[in-house]
Design a protein around this motif. Structure first.
Motif, short mmCIF file in Angstrom:
data_model
loop_
_atom_site.label_atom_id
_atom_site.label_comp_id
_atom_site.label_asym_id
_atom_site.label_seq_id
_atom_site.Cartn_x
_atom_site.Cartn_y
_atom_site.Cartn_z
N ASP A 84 -15.68 21.24 -11.65
CA ASP A 84 -14.90 21.07 -11.96
C ASP A 84 -14.83 19.45 -12.32
O ASP A 84 -14.48 18.72 -11.55
CB ASP A 84 -14.99 20.72 -10.56
CG ASP A 84 -15.39 19.89 -9.67
OD1 ASP A 84 -17.00 20.48 -10.01
OD2 ASP A 84 -15.35 20.30 -7.96
N ASN A 85 -15.78 19.18 -12.95
CA ASN A 85 -16.09 17.78 -13.99
C ASN A 85 -16.24 17.85 -15.75
O ASN A 85 -17.91 17.77 -15.74
CB ASN A 85 -17.46 17.13 -13.50
CG ASN A 85 -17.95 15.63 -13.42
OD1 ASN A 85 -17.53 14.86 -14.56
ND2 ASN A 85 -18.36 14.98 -12.85
N SER A 86 -15.45 17.93 -16.07
CA SER A 86 -15.22 17.46 -17.31
C SER A 86 -15.74 16.65 -18.20
O SER A 86 -16.68 17.10 -19.02
CB SER A 86 -13.79 18.44 -17.74
OG SER A 86 -13.26 17.23 -17.75
N ARG A 87 -16.05 15.89 -17.42
CA ARG A 87 -16.33 14.68 -18.73
C ARG A 87 -18.26 14.69 -18.21
O ARG A 87 -18.50 14.29 -18.94
CB ARG A 87 -16.00 13.34 -17.70
CG ARG A 87 -17.10 11.75 -18.37
CD ARG A 87 -16.52 10.86 -17.84
NE ARG A 87 -15.13 10.28 -18.81
CZ ARG A 87 -14.18 8.97 -18.74
NH1 ARG A 87 -14.04 8.78 -17.25
NH2 ARG A 87 -13.19 9.07 -19.35
N ALA A 88 -18.77 15.21 -16.97
CA ALA A 88 -20.19 15.16 -16.90
C ALA A 88 -20.60 17.18 -18.09
O ALA A 88 -21.30 16.59 -18.50
CB ALA A 88 -20.56 16.07 -15.35
N ASN A 89 -19.85 18.01 -18.02
CA ASN A 89 -20.16 18.34 -18.88
C ASN A 89 -19.89 17.93 -20.29
O ASN A 89 -20.79 18.20 -21.41
CB ASN A 89 -18.99 19.74 -18.60
CG ASN A 89 -19.10 20.23 -17.33
OD1 ASN A 89 -19.69 20.01 -16.62
ND2 ASN A 89 -18.15 21.48 -17.29
N GLY A 90 -18.59 17.05 -21.08
CA GLY A 90 -18.81 16.33 -22.33
C GLY A 90 -19.97 15.95 -22.39
O GLY A 90 -21.03 15.80 -23.02
N VAL A 91 -20.71 15.16 -21.68
CA VAL A 91 -21.51 14.12 -21.51
C VAL A 91 -22.95 15.39 -22.28
O VAL A 91 -23.90 14.89 -22.63
CB VAL A 91 -21.94 13.25 -20.28
CG1 VAL A 91 -23.39 12.60 -20.38
CG2 VAL A 91 -21.03 12.75 -20.02
N ALA A 92 -23.53 16.14 -20.71
CA ALA A 92 -24.38 16.94 -20.70
C ALA A 92 -24.40 18.09 -22.81
O ALA A 92 -25.36 17.93 -22.62
CB ALA A 92 -24.09 18.71 -20.55
N LEU A 93 -23.20 18.58 -22.95
CA LEU A 93 -23.38 19.16 -24.23
C LEU A 93 -23.43 18.28 -24.86
O LEU A 93 -24.45 18.05 -26.60
CB LEU A 93 -21.78 19.29 -24.48
CG LEU A 93 -21.65 20.82 -23.07
CD1 LEU A 93 -20.16 20.87 -23.65
CD2 LEU A 93 -22.55 22.25 -23.49
N ALA A 94 -22.89 16.80 -24.97
CA ALA A 94 -23.11 15.91 -26.24
C ALA A 94 -24.95 15.35 -26.35
O ALA A 94 -25.16 15.40 -27.36
CB ALA A 94 -22.14 14.52 -25.75
N PHE A 95 -25.56 15.39 -24.92
CA PHE A 95 -26.50 15.02 -25.33
C PHE A 95 -27.18 16.09 -25.85
O PHE A 95 -28.71 16.06 -26.83
CB PHE A 95 -27.52 15.10 -23.78
CG PHE A 95 -28.40 15.11 -23.55
CD1 PHE A 95 -28.89 12.93 -23.73
CD2 PHE A 95 -29.28 15.10 -23.89
CE1 PHE A 95 -30.09 12.94 -24.05
CE2 PHE A 95 -30.45 15.35 -23.12
CZ PHE A 95 -31.02 13.93 -23.32
N ALA A 96 -26.95 17.25 -25.75
CA ALA A 96 -28.21 18.65 -26.00
C ALA A 96 -27.35 18.26 -27.49
O ALA A 96 -28.51 18.62 -28.07
CB ALA A 96 -27.09 20.39 -25.72
N ARG A 97 -26.64 18.49 -27.74
CA ARG A 97 -26.38 18.45 -29.42
C ARG A 97 -27.31 17.67 -30.72
O ARG A 97 -27.70 17.64 -31.39
CB ARG A 97 -24.87 18.00 -30.26
CG ARG A 97 -24.08 19.65 -30.11
CD ARG A 97 -22.81 19.09 -30.27
NE ARG A 97 -21.53 18.55 -28.98
CZ ARG A 97 -21.45 18.28 -28.27
NH1 ARG A 97 -20.60 19.34 -27.98
NH2 ARG A 97 -20.57 17.33 -27.87
N ASN A 98 -27.15 16.36 -29.82
CA ASN A 98 -27.82 15.01 -30.57
C ASN A 98 -29.46 14.52 -30.11
O ASN A 98 -29.92 13.75 -30.61
CB ASN A 98 -27.01 13.88 -29.61
CG ASN A 98 -25.73 14.31 -30.59
OD1 ASN A 98 -24.63 13.97 -32.32
ND2 ASN A 98 -24.42 13.97 -29.46
#
Length: 120
Positions: A84-98
């Motif tokens: 239920d927290n798409s913003r946190a998910n986006g941050v986690a995924l961006a962090f992992a990619r970069n």
């Protein structure tokens, strides 16, 4: 998060046409332990790989590879994404990619953000 070790173990099991429960019984471990190794919830131990190698020639032939894959999982970090927290998910995924391309300065800035978050 399924690890490379887990993928190889699951592939082996499916190629052999046996259930997780049957494989666990054949090597003398609990199905939950084997499931945890397959799904990446737990790191596979050398003892588990030894038991697999004793029971299955395919593992015995590739034992060094299975050991290497299990060792790799020790350096992995798993983050459970929130439903239920798409913003946190986006941050986690961006962090992992970069992650691998972050500079020392960027890492310091992130650490400062994380340290401040603990205080709030």
């Amino acid at each position: 998060m399924i690890t490379r070790f887990g993928k190889e173990l699951r592939k082996l099991r499916l190629d052999l046409g046996i259930t997780l429960n049957d494989m666990a019984v054949s090597i003398g471990v609990s199905p939950s332990l084997l499931s945890s190794a397959e799904t990446g919830k737990k790191t596979a131990t050398p003892s588990l790989i030894e038991k697999l190698a004793e029971a299955y020639g395919q593992v015995r032939e590739r034992k060094a590879e299975f050991m290497k894959l299990a060792e790799e999982t020790k350096s992995e970090v798993r983050i459970r994404l929130s439903e239920d927290n798409s913003r946190a998910n986006g941050v986690a995924l961006a962090f992992a990619r970069n992650f691998d391309s972050l500079t020392s300065q960027q890492l310091e800035q992130l650490m400062a953000v994380f340290n401040n978050a603990k205080k709030e």
